[in-house]
Write a protein that holds these residues in place. Structure first.
Motif, PDB file in Angstrom:
ATOM      1  N   HIS A 187      37.895  26.691  20.991  1.00 36.97           N
ATOM      2  CA  HIS A 187      37.942  25.105  20.827  1.00 36.97           C
ATOM      3  C   HIS A 187      36.416  24.753  22.230  1.00 36.97           C
ATOM      4  O   HIS A 187      35.528  24.130  22.898  1.00 36.97           O
ATOM      5  CB  HIS A 187      39.276  24.292  22.681  1.00 36.97           C
ATOM      6  CG  HIS A 187      40.562  24.040  21.670  1.00 36.97           C
ATOM      7  ND1 HIS A 187      40.219  23.450  21.325  1.00 36.97           N
ATOM      8  CD2 HIS A 187      41.246  24.447  21.656  1.00 36.97           C
ATOM      9  CE1 HIS A 187      41.437  23.304  20.655  1.00 36.97           C
ATOM     10  NE2 HIS A 187      42.014  24.022  20.564  1.00 36.97           N
ATOM     11  N   ALA A 188      35.199  26.124  22.732  1.00 34.99           N
ATOM     12  CA  ALA A 188      34.353  26.310  23.028  1.00 34.99           C
ATOM     13  C   ALA A 188      33.525  25.134  21.910  1.00 34.99           C
ATOM     14  O   ALA A 188      33.550  24.700  20.683  1.00 34.99           O
ATOM     15  CB  ALA A 188      33.237  27.741  22.351  1.00 34.99           C
ATOM     16  N   LYS A 189      32.373  24.347  22.423  1.00 33.41           N
ATOM     17  CA  LYS A 189      31.595  23.521  22.005  1.00 33.41           C
ATOM     18  C   LYS A 189      30.526  23.973  21.497  1.00 33.41           C
ATOM     19  O   LYS A 189      29.726  24.768  21.574  1.00 33.41           O
ATOM     20  CB  LYS A 189      31.769  22.692  21.979  1.00 33.41           C
ATOM     21  CG  LYS A 189      32.156  21.267  22.306  1.00 33.41           C
ATOM     22  CD  LYS A 189      32.341  20.090  23.299  1.00 33.41           C
ATOM     23  CE  LYS A 189      33.359  18.982  23.462  1.00 33.41           C
ATOM     24  NZ  LYS A 189      33.027  17.769  23.766  1.00 33.41           N
ATOM     25  N   LEU A 190      30.080  23.447  19.746  1.00 28.20           N
ATOM     26  CA  LEU A 190      28.809  23.694  19.675  1.00 28.20           C
ATOM     27  C   LEU A 190      27.061  23.456  20.404  1.00 28.20           C
ATOM     28  O   LEU A 190      27.182  21.675  20.606  1.00 28.20           O
ATOM     29  CB  LEU A 190      28.577  23.577  18.298  1.00 28.20           C
ATOM     30  CG  LEU A 190      29.449  24.279  17.073  1.00 28.20           C
ATOM     31  CD1 LEU A 190      29.149  24.009  15.864  1.00 28.20           C
ATOM     32  CD2 LEU A 190      29.231  26.086  17.633  1.00 28.20           C
ATOM     33  N   PRO A 191      26.403  23.628  20.841  1.00 29.47           N
ATOM     34  CA  PRO A 191      25.186  23.387  21.728  1.00 29.47           C
ATOM     35  C   PRO A 191      24.563  22.297  21.708  1.00 29.47           C
ATOM     36  O   PRO A 191      23.851  22.830  19.720  1.00 29.47           O
ATOM     37  CB  PRO A 191      24.423  24.099  22.146  1.00 29.47           C
ATOM     38  CG  PRO A 191      24.545  25.539  21.494  1.00 29.47           C
ATOM     39  CD  PRO A 191      26.045  25.519  20.994  1.00 29.47           C
ATOM     40  N   TYR A 192      24.014  21.461  22.032  1.00 30.72           N
ATOM     41  CA  TYR A 192      22.990  20.588  20.935  1.00 30.72           C
ATOM     42  C   TYR A 192      21.501  20.984  21.425  1.00 30.72           C
ATOM     43  O   TYR A 192      21.422  21.999  21.814  1.00 30.72           O
ATOM     44  CB  TYR A 192      22.630  19.394  21.838  1.00 30.72           C
ATOM     45  CG  TYR A 192      24.253  18.078  21.832  1.00 30.72           C
ATOM     46  CD1 TYR A 192      24.123  18.126  20.954  1.00 30.72           C
ATOM     47  CD2 TYR A 192      24.561  18.067  22.940  1.00 30.72           C
ATOM     48  CE1 TYR A 192      25.201  16.919  21.155  1.00 30.72           C
ATOM     49  CE2 TYR A 192      25.779  17.426  23.440  1.00 30.72           C
ATOM     50  CZ  TYR A 192      26.067  16.843  22.468  1.00 30.72           C
ATOM     51  OH  TYR A 192      27.104  15.847  21.718  1.00 30.72           O
ATOM     52  N   PRO A 193      20.982  21.177  19.744  1.00 35.61           N
ATOM     53  CA  PRO A 193      19.336  21.836  20.191  1.00 35.61           C
ATOM     54  C   PRO A 193      18.635  20.750  21.480  1.00 35.61           C
ATOM     55  O   PRO A 193      19.136  19.704  21.188  1.00 35.61           O
ATOM     56  CB  PRO A 193      19.397  21.931  18.773  1.00 35.61           C
ATOM     57  CG  PRO A 193      20.063  21.248  17.943  1.00 35.61           C
ATOM     58  CD  PRO A 193      21.276  20.568  18.861  1.00 35.61           C
ATOM     59  N   PRO A 194      17.780  21.812  21.815  1.00 41.43           N
ATOM     60  CA  PRO A 194      17.383  21.096  22.866  1.00 41.43           C
ATOM     61  C   PRO A 194      16.652  19.600  22.478  1.00 41.43           C
ATOM     62  O   PRO A 194      15.781  19.733  21.795  1.00 41.43           O
ATOM     63  CB  PRO A 194      16.295  21.569  23.398  1.00 41.43           C
ATOM     64  CG  PRO A 194      16.461  23.589  22.986  1.00 41.43           C
ATOM     65  CD  PRO A 194      17.153  23.309  21.675  1.00 41.43           C
ATOM     66  N   ASN A 195      16.768  18.772  22.851  1.00 40.15           N
ATOM     67  CA  ASN A 195      15.950  17.179  22.392  1.00 40.15           C
ATOM     68  C   ASN A 195      17.077  16.835  21.585  1.00 40.15           C
ATOM     69  O   ASN A 195      15.869  15.433  21.379  1.00 40.15           O
ATOM     70  CB  ASN A 195      14.273  17.375  22.765  1.00 40.15           C
ATOM     71  CG  ASN A 195      14.302  17.890  23.838  1.00 40.15           C
ATOM     72  OD1 ASN A 195      14.616  17.773  25.148  1.00 40.15           O
ATOM     73  ND2 ASN A 195      13.121  19.143  23.754  1.00 40.15           N
ATOM     74  N   HIS A 196      17.962  17.063  21.226  1.00 39.10           N
ATOM     75  CA  HIS A 196      18.056  16.052  20.210  1.00 39.10           C
ATOM     76  C   HIS A 196      19.196  15.602  20.446  1.00 39.10           C
ATOM     77  O   HIS A 196      20.373  15.811  19.660  1.00 39.10           O
ATOM     78  CB  HIS A 196      18.158  17.932  19.037  1.00 39.10           C
ATOM     79  CG  HIS A 196      16.937  17.661  18.268  1.00 39.10           C
ATOM     80  ND1 HIS A 196      16.122  16.993  17.707  1.00 39.10           N
ATOM     81  CD2 HIS A 196      16.289  18.766  18.239  1.00 39.10           C
ATOM     82  CE1 HIS A 196      15.401  17.298  17.485  1.00 39.10           C
ATOM     83  NE2 HIS A 196      15.476  19.003  17.493  1.00 39.10           N
TER      84      HIS A 196
END
Ligand code: ADP
Length: 770
Positions: free
Chosen positions: A204-213
């Protein structure tokens, strides 16, 4: 994540932008070059004109003064201008005051410049002085090489285009870098993170957002993907749970199946055991049935032999001189013996059915005659107020294929019942042809059968009511046998009845016909039938006479008799005939019940031409008609119903039992036969060497040589091959008949036999030989 540069989004984006910028930049540069061309073109003319305007006045004064030296200086000065390649001053006398020229500049770009601006341009202006502008002093003419301007123009244009390209290139590079960092890099990072996820082990771990996006489209994409991944993960979890449950359930199921299989195996082995027991029981039952059949056969042999003697002796005694009382006593004893034989036969037949041993013959026989004979035989049992009639369908084929003995049994059972249970009224037996079979209906106006008894009476030993045996006698076997016989012949027996009104038994049997519809005899004459309208006689005459070509008219029993005219009157009402005799002497054929013939006084007064007994057989009626109408072969004195009684045959009786010898001999003698006697087979063979006989009656079980062996030996002699041999046996089981046939015997007569049975067999076989 390895995507080729040209496939990257940033490259495609930058490429597209650069393409658009390049096209736009090129178009703008071309417009700029075009504008530059227009101004360059105009500036050539403007500059040369300006040069000519500056030179106009000095040149005019030189022309006015006709100063060649100054003129030379001026044109040299003009030639210093890089574009001018030739200058000339001409006076008004067309005299050249000064003229200079030089060669045009050479360059490899000149062709392009000449193409754009033209190779050279010519300018000239008229020379005059300001105070007399109308007086022409001469001409100043210049030749201009456009390349001096064109080369500048070409250089500028090249620069414009090159800087345009350089701008586009730079722009695309900048865009490529920007797009890479803005789009490609975060997307490839996201894709890498996504592809590293193992969907089979959901997390259930979430994918990280790319920085500043976090908030732009890529952030939304990450959000949506995270949501989808979460739902996939939970779905996979659910599925795993379900699979776990299924696996557990399957394991339980397997346990259950193996437990059930064990149970089934146990049940199966129990079943096999009980099957074996059943098989054993079946074998025992079959053995017992066989034993019972054998016992019955033996018993029947044992019972039939003395019975045969008993009945034969009684019948012989009855033919001798007796007083009335003795005759009555012997008749009762004879009748009781016959009942006993019939009972024995019925029980035997039933046991044959049960042992599955009843075999049916398939030989041609005349059903109509069989019915008429049986009816005539049974008519003696009819009450005096019962009219028995045989109604035979004229379409009925002459010969049908079946078992005549069994047929006779069916007909006589039904008819005997109908006559037994009818005190007054009619009993009709109707035989009609059906598609691929026949239908026999026995209808009576007797006591009928109560509704609750209608199925029961077809069971063995069952009767309609308790009073029946007392009142009418009987054993309750007849209908059970009849029904089984019908079923064995693939037919059916049905019943319609109303208590107090009467019964109709109907037998439908599939009987293939051996011959077509018989030809009907053709007679001529007018016949009147005088009988009650509802009588069997009127129905029978109406059925037969018109088909025989006769004109037939029915008169009701109480119609007036005056004035009737015909060739013959047929009637069953003797009481009306006295009246008729007073009125006319019409020939009369009288039909009476069995044993109810006219007294001799009545015969004298009524003077019938013929008196026939009921039931009227077709043959008897036809013969009587032929005699009375004087048509056909028959003679008036002939006794039609007894044509074969006078049998002048020699019969060899082979029989060891003296009582049976006596009985058979007595019957044969009465039937008009000459009898030779042999005590066993061997004796018969010896006799046959010296004596000729027409038929042999052969007992089967005898000392010295039995009937089978004797028959085999007789058949070995070719001259005796055709000699009819009829087996006499008391063993009534089915294989007996087969044994007799196998030995070479032609027919079979079960002991004890009646005189009429013997007579029928003699008629059949003696006529076959003659
Ligand atoms: P049985 O006549 O020897 O008694 P059956 O089996 O022939 O035996 O007949 C069984 C019973 O059916 C008879 O006892 C009688 O009650 C009834 N039955 C048969 N035929 C008739 C008939 N035509 N009219 C009235 N009753 C009949």
């Amino acid at each position: 994540m390895d995507i080729a540069l040209t496939q990257r989004l940033s490259f495609k984006q930058a490429g597209l932008t650069v393409l658009v910028a390049f096209i736009l930049g090129t178009a703008l540069s071309l417009i700029q070059v075009g504008i530059d061309y227009a101004s360059e073109d105009a500036s050539i003319n403007r500059e040369i004109r300006a040069l000519m305007e500056i030179s106009h006045n000095p040149a005019a004064r030189i022309a006015y003064n006709i100063d060649a030296e100054l003129a030379q200086e001026l044109v040299l000065g003009l030639l210093r201008s890089p574009a001018v390649i030739s200058a000339q001053i001409i006076d008004n006398n067309q005299l050249t005051l000064a003229s200079v020229s030089r060669p045009a500049m050479q360059s490899r770009y000149r062709v392009l410049s000449d193409f754009i601006f033209g190779q050279r341009r010519h300018f000239e202006t008229a020379l005059f002085v300001s105070h007399s502008p109308n007086e022409a002093l001469g001409l100043l003419s210049l030749e201009v090489d456009t390349f001096a301007f064109g080369s500048h123009f070409l250089r500028r244009s090249l620069l414009t285009l090159l800087t345009g390209f350089a701008r586009s290139l730079l722009l695309s590079l900048i865009l490529l870098v920007l797009f890479y960092f803005m789009l490609t890099k975060p997307l490839t990072g996201f894709i890498r993170a996504l592809s590293e996820r193992d969907l089979r082990s959901p997390s259930h771990a979430k994918l990280p957002y790319p920085p500043n996006h976090e908030r732009d489209e890529i952030g939304v994409l990450v959000d949506v993907t995270n949501r989808q991944l979460a739902s996939i993960a939970s779905e996979i979890e659910q599925r795993q749970h379900a699979e776990d449950r299924l696996t557990r359930y399957l394991a339980e199921l397997e346990d259950m199946v193996s437990a059930r299989t064990e149970q089934l195996e146990a049940a199966n082995s129990r079943l096999l055991d009980s099957n074996r027991e059943l098989e054993q029981a079946k074998r025992t039952a079959l053995d017992m049935a066989q034993a019972r059949s054998a016992f019955l056969a033996n018993m029947s042999h044992e019972i039939r032999t003395p019975l045969n003697g008993l009945l034969g002796m009684l019948s012989l005694s009855l033919d001798g001189p007796l007083n009335n009382e003795q005759r009555q006593q012997l008749s009762i004893a004879h009748d009781s013996g016959k009942v006993l034989v019939e009972l024995l036969n019925d029980i035997l037949d039933l046991s044959k059915f049960e042992a599955g041993q009843l075999e049916l013959e398939k030989i041609p026989f005349d059903l109509a005659s069989l019915v008429e004979d049986t009816a005539s035989l049974l008519s003696q049992n009819a009450a005096s107020d019962v009219e028995l009639t045989c109604l035979i369908d004229p379409q009925l084929p002459h010969q049908l294929l079946g078992d005549p003995t069994r047929f006779r049994q069916i007909v006589s059972n039904l008819l005997a019942n109908a006559l037994k249970f009818t005190r007054v009224g009619r009993v009709d037996i109707t035989v009609s042809a059906q598609h691929e079979g026949v239908k026999i209906t026995v209808r009576d106006t007797g006591i009928g059968i109560a509704e609750d008894a209608q199925t029961r009476i077809f069971h063995p030993f069952a009767q309609a009511g308790i009073g029946i045996t007392r009142q009418f006698g009987g054993t309750g076997l007849g209908l059970a046998l009849t029904r089984r016989l019908c079923e064995a012949m693939h037919g059916q027996l049905s019943l319609e009845t109303r208590e107090g009104v009467g019964s109709t038994f109907c037998v439908e049997l599939p009987l293939p016909s051996q011959t077509g519809t018989p030809l009907q005899p053709q007679l001529r004459g007018r016949i009147i039938g005088l009988s009650p309208a509802d009588s069997g006689l009127s129905a029978q005459l109406a059925n037969l006479l018109p088909r025989w070509g006769l004109s037939y008219h029915h008169l009701d029993a109480d119609s007036p008799l005056s004035g009737i005219d015909a060739d013959l009157l047929i009637s069953d009402c003797p009481q009306r005939l006295h009246e008729l005799r007073q009125l006319s002497n019409l020939p009369i054929l009288l039909v009476s019940a069995y044993g109810d013939f006219l007294s001799s006084e009545q015969v004298d007064t009524l003077a019938p031409v013929e008196q026939l007994a009921r039931p009227l057989s077709r043959q008897a009626l036809l013969q009587a008609l032929r005699r009375t109408l004087g048509q056909g072969e028959a003679h008036a004195t002939e006794q039609p119903s007894e044509p074969a009684r006078n049998r002048q045959a020699r019969v060899l009786l082979v029989e060891d039992n003296p009582v049976n010898q006596l009985v058979a001999k007595g019957m044969l003698g009465k039937l008009g036969c000459e009898v030779l006697l042999a005590n066993h087979g061997q004796e018969a063979l010896t006799m046959l060497e010296t004596q000729a006989v027409d038929l042999i009656l052969m007992d089967c079980n005898m000392p010295v040589m039995d009937g089978y062996e004797a028959t085999r030996r007789i058949r070995q002699r070719s001259e005796l091959n055709e000699l009819p041999i009829i087996a006499l046996t008391a063993n009534a089981l089915s294989d007996e008949r087969e044994r007799c046939r196998a030995a070479g015997m032609d027919d079979y007569l079960a002991k004890p036999f009646r005189k009429d049975e013997l007579a029928a067999l003699l008629d059949q076989w003696l006529s076959a030989v003659n």
